[in-house]
Enzyme design. Structure first.
Site, PDB file in Angstrom:
ATOM      1  N   GLY A 275     -10.256 -21.149  37.746  1.00  0.00           N
ATOM      2  CA  GLY A 275     -11.335 -21.104  36.768  1.00  0.00           C
ATOM      3  C   GLY A 275     -11.060 -21.818  35.473  1.00  0.00           C
TER       4      GLY A 275
ATOM      5  NE  ARG B 103      -8.070   0.590  -1.601  1.00  0.00           N
ATOM      6  CZ  ARG B 103      -7.820  -0.314  -2.553  1.00  0.00           C
ATOM      7  NH1 ARG B 103      -7.867   0.024  -3.830  1.00  0.00           N
ATOM      8  NH2 ARG B 103      -7.532  -1.558  -2.232  1.00  0.00           N
TER       9      ARG B 103
ATOM     10  NE  ARG C 182      -3.680   0.787   0.778  1.00  0.00           N
ATOM     11  CZ  ARG C 182      -4.621   0.913   1.723  1.00  0.00           C
ATOM     12  NH1 ARG C 182      -5.176  -0.158   2.270  1.00  0.00           N
ATOM     13  NH2 ARG C 182      -5.016   2.108   2.125  1.00  0.00           N
TER      14      ARG C 182
ATOM     15  CD  GLN D 139      -5.357  -6.810   6.941  1.00  0.00           C
ATOM     16  OE1 GLN D 139      -4.228  -6.529   7.307  1.00  0.00           O
ATOM     17  NE2 GLN D 139      -5.945  -6.246   5.906  1.00  0.00           N
TER      18      GLN D 139
ATOM     19  CE1 TYR E  53     -11.496 -17.355  30.496  1.00  0.00           C
ATOM     20  CE2 TYR E  53     -13.343 -18.597  31.399  1.00  0.00           C
ATOM     21  CZ  TYR E  53     -12.791 -17.844  30.386  1.00  0.00           C
ATOM     22  OH  TYR E  53     -13.520 -17.574  29.252  1.00  0.00           O
TER      23      TYR E  53
ATOM     24  CG  MET F  62     -13.413 -11.364  35.073  1.00  0.00           C
ATOM     25  SD  MET F  62     -14.984 -11.842  34.301  1.00  0.00           S
ATOM     26  CE  MET F  62     -15.932 -10.330  34.500  1.00  0.00           C
TER      27      MET F  62
ATOM     28  CE  LYS G 242     -23.284 -19.349  29.151  1.00  0.00           C
ATOM     29  NZ  LYS G 242     -22.585 -19.826  30.358  1.00  0.00           N
TER      30      LYS G 242
ATOM     31  CD  GLN H 144     -19.102 -25.772  24.594  1.00  0.00           C
ATOM     32  OE1 GLN H 144     -17.961 -25.366  24.333  1.00  0.00           O
ATOM     33  NE2 GLN H 144     -20.124 -24.953  24.777  1.00  0.00           N
TER      34      GLN H 144
ATOM     35  CG  ASP I 108     -21.711 -23.244  31.261  1.00  0.00           C
ATOM     36  OD1 ASP I 108     -20.567 -23.374  30.760  1.00  0.00           O
ATOM     37  OD2 ASP I 108     -22.490 -22.328  30.939  1.00  0.00           O
TER      38      ASP I 108
ATOM     39  CB  ALA J  28     -21.532 -18.688  36.629  1.00  0.00           C
TER      40      ALA J  28
END
Length: 538
Positions: A497, A68, A35, A228, A476, A448, A316, A508, A360, A390
């Site tokens: 966590g 550009r 560019r 990107q 966590y 957290m 959820k 999962q 969970d 939770a």
């Protein structure tokens, strides 16, 4: 057709540009886009023209040259004719660029400009021996172009264009479906990319549908368009080279999801267990309508190969509602989901039906069972801190395992509402030091990173003194929360966590791939802890 990785490089000077090009080659890129918006300033800029020629001549990879203009989101504010003249001189040089990129907006409005473009490129009527191809492009950095199909039809009328490129700022995940459909219906090599956080799907899935290339940054700070990815992310996290027509698509749905651990864990699992899948962030803005429209669009586009998703905050409950209300397909709901009123896993079956489950609860209880070396929890006194989603999952899993439950919350009414639906006894937080517990699980966001109070513990240190409880935190980030730090210093056993995250992710993964949870647990645990530890250091 192999989809290429093109390193997009904004050039400030030729040394920097060539340095980035060499770094791109080492990182695994197939070509580079220079560019030159900042390098070339228009008519009379002989130095900028010479610097551009040097870039092309010395590039370690085949290259695209793009200048550009500001009217299409770039930084070049000179005359269009001057930059096309530069392209013509590059095309006639001993080391021409592989492609030049010219905006359809400029190309369509001036026959004289088109004629100058024709002098710079290889095309059916070209009488000179030129090898540079034309990328004809259109961009919108704000929205989907209002006349998208008209613009595309006009671009397709040009026999001189070797490649057609469309890019716009994706407004939602649904824009990716249209972008990928455009690639499927291409009449020649095509680039179709969504910009911004919502557009990542189109960039990563380009090889599944035969996109000509996808752009990537050499490093995170050097990307040339919003959303990107870097070359490293494409190759290492998303396993870009392994994506093909049969690759199944998975992801994590929520708001926000940009920093989810899921892509690192699940994509590594797909690689280790040879499952042809890719797992991506799937941001869905807050609200029932956004969730419903997005999930149904993904399911309706059967050609996309969408086979499952992790669903997190705030969707959820929306997933359960969708399963109950949508009559366009067969939904099967785990009985635990019906009791909890929340789900975190979508699995699309071979017959088109959708299985909805909640891992969970398993994720919370599995680490406790391992730590206590038990198969279930009859008679085990479990204290749950909090009254949100939770806490609901932990409570449901603990009750299924036979535990004796106490729920502690700032609001006694919220604690009572939770146990009314699921079971257990309700208390305020200040009662926690008066009740003997074997296990204590924090389900609040206190401690957290980025939360309401990252330096706080949900329990006063003195309330832990004299306790013999196993202390678990569902937070966590960071791995070592204030609660766990206090607990360790008082000699208590702890579970951080990451253990809950890993256990629910393994469940999962088993739902999607059939790989038993115990087979993926060690791998997932190592990746999650390494990732979270590195984040803490950063």
């Amino acid at each position: 057709m192999t989809t290429l990785i093109c390193a997009a490089i904004m050039v400030d000077d030729p040394e920097q540009g060539l340095g980035d090009a060499h770094a791109a080659r080492l990182a695994g890129a197939d070509l580079v886009e220079f560019r030159i918006d900042r390098l070339f300033h228009g008519e009379g800029d002989d130095e900028g023209a010479a610097d551009t020629l040097r870039l092309v001549t010395q590039s370690p990879l085949p290259c695209i040259v793009t200048c550009r203009p500001t009217y299409e989101g770039g930084e070049y504010d000179g005359d269009d004719s001057a930059r096309i003249s530069l392209f013509e001189s590059l095309g006639a040089s001993d080391h021409p660029p592989r492609y030049i990129d010219v905006e359809h907006q400029a190309y369509a409005r001036s026959a004289n400009l088109r004629q100058k473009v024709y002098l710079a490129i290889d095309h059916p009527a070209q009488v000179r021996d030129l090898s540079t191809g034309l990328i004809l492009s259109a961009h919108d950095f704000d929205k989907r172009p209002s006349d998208l199909l008209g613009t595309l039809a006009s671009m397709r009328e040009s026999e001189a264009a070797k490649i057609v490129k469309l890019a716009w700022r994706a407004r939602s995940l649904r824009d990716n479906i249209e972008l990928l459909e455009l690639i499927r219906e291409r009449d020649r090599p095509m680039i179709a990319l969504g910009m911004g956080e919502f557009g990542l799907l189109s960039r990563v899935l380009a090889p599944k549908f035969g996109g000509f290339l996808t752009f990537a940054g050499v490093r995170e700070r050097g990307v040339t368009a919003p959303g990107q990815p870097t070359i490293r992310e494409l190759l290492e996290t998303y396993r870009f080279r392994s994506i093909g027509a049969e690759t199944r698509v998975y992801g994590v749905m929520g708001w926000p999801v940009a920093h989810s651990i899921g892509p690192q864990v699940h994509n590594a699992g797909f690689d280790a267990f040879q499952h042809d899948g890719v797992y991506l962030p799937m941001p869905i803005a807050e609200g029932w309508e956004s969730f419903k429209a997005t999930v149904l669009s993904l399911l309706d586009a059967e050609w996309l190969g969408f086979r499952g998703a992790s669903v997190t905050i705030p969707h959820k409950e929306h997933l359960v509602r969708l399963a109950r209300e949508d009559t366009s397909r067969t939904w099967r709901v785990d009985p635990l989901v019906e009791r909890l009123g929340a789900a975190n896993t979508i699995s699309v079956q071979d017959d088109g039906g959708v299985w909805v489950s909640n891992t969970d609860a398993h994720g919370a209880i599995a680490p406790i069972l391992r730590a206590l070396e038990r198969d279930d929890l009859p008679g085990v006194r479990v204290g749950v801190l909090g009254s949100g989603g939770a806490a609901r999952a932990v409570l449901g899993g603990a009750i299924d395992a036979g535990a004796d439950i106490s729920v502690f919350a700032r609001s006694l009414d919220k604690a009572k509402a939770l146990v009314y639906h699921l079971g257990g006894r309700a208390h305020t937080l200040d009662a926690i030091g008066d009740i003997e517990l074997d296990v204590l699980v924090n389900c609040t966001p206190l401690g957290m990173a980025g939360g309401p109070d990252p330096d706080a513990s949900p329990i006063d240190r003195e309330a832990l003194r004299g306790s013999r409880a196993l202390v678990m935190d569902t937070v966590y980030r960071p791995l070592e929360t204030p609660l766990l730090q206090d607990s360790r210093e008082l000699g208590l056993r702890v579970i951080d966590g990451s253990e809950m995250f890993v256990a629910q992710a393994c469940a999962q993964f088993e739902t999607w791939t059939g790989v038993p949870s115990h087979d993926s647990h060690t791998l997932f645990g190592r990746i999650a802890r390494d990732f979270l530890s590195n984040m803490s250091e950063d």
